[in-house]
Structure formats: structure tokens, C-alpha cells
Design a protein around this motif. Structure first.
Motif, PDB file in Angstrom:
ATOM      1  N   LEU A  12       0.705  -0.997   0.022  1.00 46.90           N
ATOM      2  CA  LEU A  12      -0.075   0.090   0.111  1.00 46.90           C
ATOM      3  C   LEU A  12       0.849   1.232   0.045  1.00 46.90           C
ATOM      4  CD1 LEU A  12      -2.748  -0.870   2.362  1.00 46.90           C
ATOM      5  CD2 LEU A  12      -3.062  -0.693   0.023  1.00 46.90           C
ATOM      6  N   ALA A  13       1.979   1.253   0.825  1.00 45.62           N
ATOM      7  CA  ALA A  13       2.911   2.478   0.743  1.00 45.62           C
ATOM      8  C   ALA A  13       3.461   2.582  -0.719  1.00 45.62           C
ATOM      9  CB  ALA A  13       4.048   2.061   1.689  1.00 45.62           C
ATOM     10  N   ARG A  14       3.965   1.860  -1.330  1.00 44.14           N
ATOM     11  CA  ARG A  14       4.441   1.749  -2.655  1.00 44.14           C
ATOM     12  C   ARG A  14       3.162   2.255  -3.434  1.00 44.14           C
ATOM     13  NH1 ARG A  14       7.036  -3.089  -1.456  1.00 44.14           N
ATOM     14  NH2 ARG A  14       5.541  -4.454  -2.370  1.00 44.14           N
ATOM     15  N   ASP A  15       2.093   1.675  -3.552  1.00 43.97           N
ATOM     16  CA  ASP A  15       0.911   2.436  -4.280  1.00 43.97           C
ATOM     17  C   ASP A  15       0.743   3.861  -4.147  1.00 43.97           C
ATOM     18  OD1 ASP A  15       0.542  -0.197  -5.275  1.00 43.97           O
ATOM     19  OD2 ASP A  15      -0.940  -0.951  -4.010  1.00 43.97           O
ATOM     20  N   VAL A  16       0.862   4.348  -2.837  1.00 42.81           N
ATOM     21  CA  VAL A  16       0.676   5.569  -2.361  1.00 42.81           C
ATOM     22  C   VAL A  16       1.653   6.422  -3.052  1.00 42.81           C
ATOM     23  CG1 VAL A  16       0.522   7.371  -0.726  1.00 42.81           C
ATOM     24  CG2 VAL A  16      -0.543   5.184  -0.450  1.00 42.81           C
ATOM     25  N   VAL A  17       2.946   6.123  -2.886  1.00 44.37           N
ATOM     26  CA  VAL A  17       4.191   6.987  -3.351  1.00 44.37           C
ATOM     27  C   VAL A  17       4.026   7.100  -4.855  1.00 44.37           C
ATOM     28  CG1 VAL A  17       5.336   6.823  -1.320  1.00 44.37           C
ATOM     29  CG2 VAL A  17       5.831   5.172  -3.151  1.00 44.37           C
ATOM     30  N   ARG A  18       3.486   5.917  -5.522  1.00 39.38           N
ATOM     31  CA  ARG A  18       3.628   6.059  -7.009  1.00 39.38           C
ATOM     32  C   ARG A  18       2.469   6.708  -7.601  1.00 39.38           C
ATOM     33  NH1 ARG A  18       5.389  -0.308  -7.232  1.00 39.38           N
ATOM     34  NH2 ARG A  18       7.513  -0.250  -6.568  1.00 39.38           N
ATOM     35  N   THR A  19       1.628   6.918  -6.865  1.00 41.82           N
ATOM     36  CA  THR A  19       0.221   7.556  -7.242  1.00 41.82           C
ATOM     37  C   THR A  19       0.141   9.182  -6.904  1.00 41.82           C
ATOM     38  OG1 THR A  19      -0.896   5.573  -7.117  1.00 41.82           O
ATOM     39  CG2 THR A  19      -2.356   7.424  -7.766  1.00 41.82           C
ATOM     40  N   ASP A  20       0.371  10.067  -7.999  1.00 42.38           N
ATOM     41  CA  ASP A  20       0.379  11.317  -7.560  1.00 42.38           C
ATOM     42  C   ASP A  20      -0.823  11.910  -6.774  1.00 42.38           C
ATOM     43  OD1 ASP A  20       2.984  11.701  -8.638  1.00 42.38           O
ATOM     44  OD2 ASP A  20       2.186  12.509 -10.488  1.00 42.38           O
ATOM     45  N   GLU A  21      -1.909  11.470  -7.044  1.00 43.11           N
ATOM     46  CA  GLU A  21      -3.409  12.062  -6.377  1.00 43.11           C
ATOM     47  C   GLU A  21      -3.169  11.541  -4.963  1.00 43.11           C
ATOM     48  OE1 GLU A  21      -4.071  11.830 -10.611  1.00 43.11           O
ATOM     49  OE2 GLU A  21      -3.299  10.260  -9.144  1.00 43.11           O
ATOM     50  N   LYS A  55      -0.561  10.725  -3.070  1.00 44.20           N
ATOM     51  CA  LYS A  55       0.768  11.367  -2.392  1.00 44.20           C
ATOM     52  C   LYS A  55       0.096  12.504  -1.915  1.00 44.20           C
ATOM     53  CE  LYS A  55       4.266  11.859  -4.995  1.00 44.20           C
ATOM     54  NZ  LYS A  55       5.551  11.517  -5.828  1.00 44.20           N
ATOM     55  N   LYS A  56      -0.399  13.180  -2.842  1.00 41.30           N
ATOM     56  CA  LYS A  56      -1.063  14.494  -2.524  1.00 41.30           C
ATOM     57  C   LYS A  56      -1.890  14.444  -1.255  1.00 41.30           C
ATOM     58  CE  LYS A  56      -0.185  16.732  -7.056  1.00 41.30           C
ATOM     59  NZ  LYS A  56      -0.644  17.279  -8.017  1.00 41.30           N
ATOM     60  N   ALA A  57      -2.824  13.651  -1.441  1.00 38.48           N
ATOM     61  CA  ALA A  57      -3.780  13.324  -0.332  1.00 38.48           C
ATOM     62  C   ALA A  57      -3.377  13.114   1.020  1.00 38.48           C
ATOM     63  CB  ALA A  57      -4.726  12.256  -0.871  1.00 38.48           C
ATOM     64  N   VAL A  58      -2.203  12.239   0.852  1.00 36.95           N
ATOM     65  CA  VAL A  58      -1.406  11.644   2.216  1.00 36.95           C
ATOM     66  C   VAL A  58      -0.882  12.826   2.815  1.00 36.95           C
ATOM     67  CG1 VAL A  58       0.286  10.214   3.113  1.00 36.95           C
ATOM     68  CG2 VAL A  58      -1.326   9.199   1.731  1.00 36.95           C
ATOM     69  N   ALA A  59      -0.388  13.702   1.908  1.00 35.83           N
ATOM     70  CA  ALA A  59       0.452  14.782   2.598  1.00 35.83           C
ATOM     71  C   ALA A  59      -0.540  15.767   3.171  1.00 35.83           C
ATOM     72  CB  ALA A  59       1.319  15.509   1.298  1.00 35.83           C
ATOM     73  N   GLY A  60      -1.505  16.045   2.332  1.00 30.04           N
ATOM     74  CA  GLY A  60      -2.450  16.919   3.031  1.00 30.04           C
ATOM     75  C   GLY A  60      -3.050  16.772   4.177  1.00 30.04           C
ATOM     76  N   GLU A  61      -3.260  15.130   4.312  1.00 34.41           N
ATOM     77  CA  GLU A  61      -3.872  14.576   5.663  1.00 34.41           C
ATOM     78  C   GLU A  61      -3.010  14.736   6.651  1.00 34.41           C
ATOM     79  OE1 GLU A  61      -6.900  13.392   6.394  1.00 34.41           O
ATOM     80  OE2 GLU A  61      -7.649  14.341   4.565  1.00 34.41           O
ATOM     81  N   SER A  62      -1.697  14.575   6.407  1.00 34.83           N
ATOM     82  CA  SER A  62      -0.559  14.405   7.392  1.00 34.83           C
ATOM     83  C   SER A  62      -0.418  15.712   7.721  1.00 34.83           C
ATOM     84  CB  SER A  62       0.743  13.919   6.861  1.00 34.83           C
ATOM     85  OG  SER A  62       1.794  14.211   7.606  1.00 34.83           O
ATOM     86  N   ARG A  63      -0.270  16.883   7.065  1.00 36.80           N
ATOM     87  CA  ARG A  63      -0.232  18.181   7.511  1.00 36.80           C
ATOM     88  C   ARG A  63      -1.527  18.538   8.290  1.00 36.80           C
ATOM     89  NH1 ARG A  63       0.729  19.862   2.946  1.00 36.80           N
ATOM     90  NH2 ARG A  63      -1.550  20.415   2.165  1.00 36.80           N
ATOM     91  N   ALA A  64      -2.584  17.989   8.239  1.00 41.74           N
ATOM     92  CA  ALA A  64      -4.052  18.323   8.940  1.00 41.74           C
ATOM     93  C   ALA A  64      -3.757  17.808  10.376  1.00 41.74           C
ATOM     94  CB  ALA A  64      -5.145  17.869   8.246  1.00 41.74           C
TER      95      ALA A  64
END
Length: 345
Positions: free
Chosen positions: A184-193, A195-204
Motif C-alpha cells: 500500500l505504501a508503494r502504491d501511495v508514493v507511486r500515485t500522485d493523487e 501522495k498529495k492526499a496523504v501529504a494533506g492529511e499528514s499536514r492536517a
């Protein structure tokens, strides 16, 4: 005007035997479900270990040929009856003779013993069946889904509720499955959408954590890095914002709420520092020391111990160092002058 409702017509004509037989068999199946057919197999198919000369019953293969179906289907009914017999719900095979009638359990109980797919007998199938029972659903339903991933994919793509259920199931599994975590981690970092969503949630999440820390610990960290007790009104404001965030529904976006709470608390922290003379002085001192330590560390890295300076010497290097030397001298004089004006410092 009187409304007259005529009773349903009933036929007094005699019913033919084929119709009566169908009705009886339909009623038996409605009451007992698969048990009715399980009984037909149990009283007609000889159990393992018995030869043809020991019993009038036939083999599962012969019974299947007479029924026009596969021996595997017959054996699924056979095994379901066998499991129920072990639990004492129905008689064992040896106690039954062809054509014998016995009292059958309720229809709903049949699904606890019968599995419609051979995959259910595998280790994978057993795990799926056990998980289904733990969730309070029929194992046959879970097995059917597991054996048709394309149908599962279609349901997830078409139905938001199914997608949410699948997401929750993955989250429950990923906690105990390191391999799935990595995938799942690899899928996230390879998918721009993603990756952006995770970054946004992490910031929140970081911003909410900042507000929660103030509300729960009663302390604030100043811009210069000092940790001091938070005024009561500032802590109350943090608790207010936190309660608003905690009340959000699962599907609501906490990003904007987190940003507003974070910005508000940051502004209030700056205000606390600026309105407290002693804290303001300490803040400037802490900030100065922090900058001085960083500058010192950087300058200490400018060594010539392992190389000939002539190899990379440039005139502007000396010029920059001379400018730095003058700036340091001015800084020292300013500090000494300030000390002379404030002997107690």
C-alpha cells in the motif's frame, strides 16, 4: 354505497397427484431448506468404508449419475450432513435406510454446515468462513465474494458504501500484515493523487496535534522554541477548536478546520509573547542563541585541514570572510554597548 369484498375462490375439484406431490415437496423444502436434499443423499449414499455388498445404498458417483449432477455437488451435501451428525442434529449415515423419513432441523441451520464451494475446504476457505462467522454473516456469502474478485472490484467502483467497507477492511488487515503495508505504501508514493492526499492529511494531523498538545498539556512552544505554561484563556480556546474538530463526521474534511485552529493558536502564542515583557526578552535571547549556534556550526565546517587552499582559492572567498568579520565585530560592539547601558544584564 357498500363495498363488498368477495372471499378468494377455492376449488373443490380434486388435485392431481403430480401437483399434490410438488406442493408437499415445496412445503418440505420451505420448512427445512437444504436438509431435505441432504437427507436424500444421507439415506441413499453409502458411507465411506462400506462396500456395495454391505448396504443397499449406492456410491456418490452413482447417485450423481442418477441425479444428473456432479459427484462433487453430492459430496457437499454428504459432508454437510456428516458435520451436522457429529453435532447431534441429525442421525448418522449408518442409522438411515433408503426412503426413511426423519425430523429435520430448521432451514436456517443448514447454512452453518453446507458450503457451496470446494474452496471452502481449503486453508484459505476455512479462514474466510471463520472470518464470516465472526462478522455474523453466512460463510457462503463471503466465499462467493472471495472467488469472484472481478465482481468485488465492480461493486467497489460503482458503490461508495461498498468502497468504504472495503477501505475499512483493508485498514483492519493492514495493521497485522507487514507485506500489505509495504504494498500500500508503494502504491501511495507511486500515485500522485494519493501522495498529495496523504501529504494533506499528514499536514492536517500535525496541526490538530499542535492544538491538542496545548489543550491537553496546558503548555505552549514559542516561535524561538521555549516551552512555557499557556494562559487559561489560550488553553480554553485550544479546547474549543479541538471539540469542533472532534465533532466532525467521518466523511467530513478536517483540513480547513485544522488550518483555522492552527493559525489561530499560532497568532495567540505570538500575542502572549509580545504582551509579556519578560517573556519577550527571553524570546529574543533564545532566538539569538539559536542563530548564533547555527552560524558557529556552519563556520566550524569551513576547515582547510585536509586540502591545499590554493586548489580552490577565489578572491571573493576572502572578500566574503572579511565582510563576515566586520559584521561579527559590529555585533560584538552592539552587545557590549547594550551591556554598558544595562549593567544588571
Amino acid at each position: 354505497m357498500t363495498l363488498v369484498i368477495n372471499p378468494p375462490e377455492t376449488s373443490s375439484a380434486p388435485v392431481s397427484e403430480p401437483i399434490a406431490r410438488d406442493a408437499r415437496e415445496f412445503g418440505a423444502y420451505a420448512r427445512t431448506g437444504g436438509w431435505a436434499f441432504g437427507l436424500k443423499v444421507a439415506r441413499s449414499v453409502r458411507p465411506g468404508g462400506q462396500g456395495a455388498d454391505e448396504t443397499p445404498k449406492v456410491s456418490a458417483k452413482e447417485f450423481a449419475e442418477l441425479a444428473g449432477c456432479s459427484p462433487e455437488r453430492v459430496m457437499r451435501y454428504y459432508k454437510a450432513w456428516d458435520r451436522a451428525a457429529d453435532d447431534g442434529l441429525v442421525p448418522h449415515f449408518e442409522a438411515l435406510t433408503p426412503g426413511q423419513e426423519v425430523e429435520l432441523p430448521d432451514a436456517d441451520v443448514w447454512l452453518s454446515y453446507y458450503v457451496s464451494r470446494s474452496g471452502a475446504t481449503s486453508e484459505r476457505g476455512t479462514a474466510i468462513a471463520e472470518a464470516a462467522q465472526a462478522e455474523g454473516i453466512r460463510p457462503t456469502k463471503a466465499l462467493e465474494v472471495a472467488e469472484n474478485p472481478t465482481a468485488l472490484r465492480a461493486a467497489i467502483l460503482a458503490d461508495p458504501a461498498t468502497a468504504r467497507a472495503a477501505r475499512q477492511a483493508l485498514l483492519d488487515r493492514v495493521r497485522e500484515d507487514p507485506g500489505l503495508q509495504s504494498e500500500l505504501a508503494r502504491d501511495v508514493v507511486r500515485t500522485d493523487e494519493l501522495k498529495k492526499a496523504v501529504a494533506g492529511e499528514s499536514r492536517a494531523a500535525d496541526r490538530i496535534g499542535y492544538v491538542r498538545q496545548i489543550a491537553e498539556s496546558g503548555q505552549i512552544k514559542t516561535p524561538a522554541g521555549q516551552t512555557v505554561d499557556a494562559p487559561a484563556d489560550l488553553r480554553q480556546e485550544a479546547e474549543r477548536h479541538l471539540s469542533l474538530i472532534d465533532e466532525l463526521g467521518e466523511g467530513e474534511d478536517a483540513g480547513e478546520w485544522a488550518a483555522e485552529a492552527y493559525d489561530t493558536m499560532k497568532s495567540l502564542v505570538v500575542e502572549v509573547v509580545e504582551t509579556d515583557p519578560g517573556l519577550r526578552v527571553q524570546e529574543r535571547r533564545t532566538k539569538f542563541y539559536s542563530s548564533l549556534q547555527k552560524a558557529t556550526k556552519v563556520f566550524e565546517e569551513l576547515t582547510f585541514d585536509d586540502a591545499d587552499a590554493g586548489e580552490f582559492y577565489e578572491d571573493d572567498m576572502v572578500q566574503r570572510l572579511e565582510e563576515l568579520q566586520r559584521a561579527v565585530a559590529v555585533c560584538i560592539e552592539s552587545l557590549r554597548g547594550a551591556r554598558g547601558n544595562h549593567p544588571e544584564g
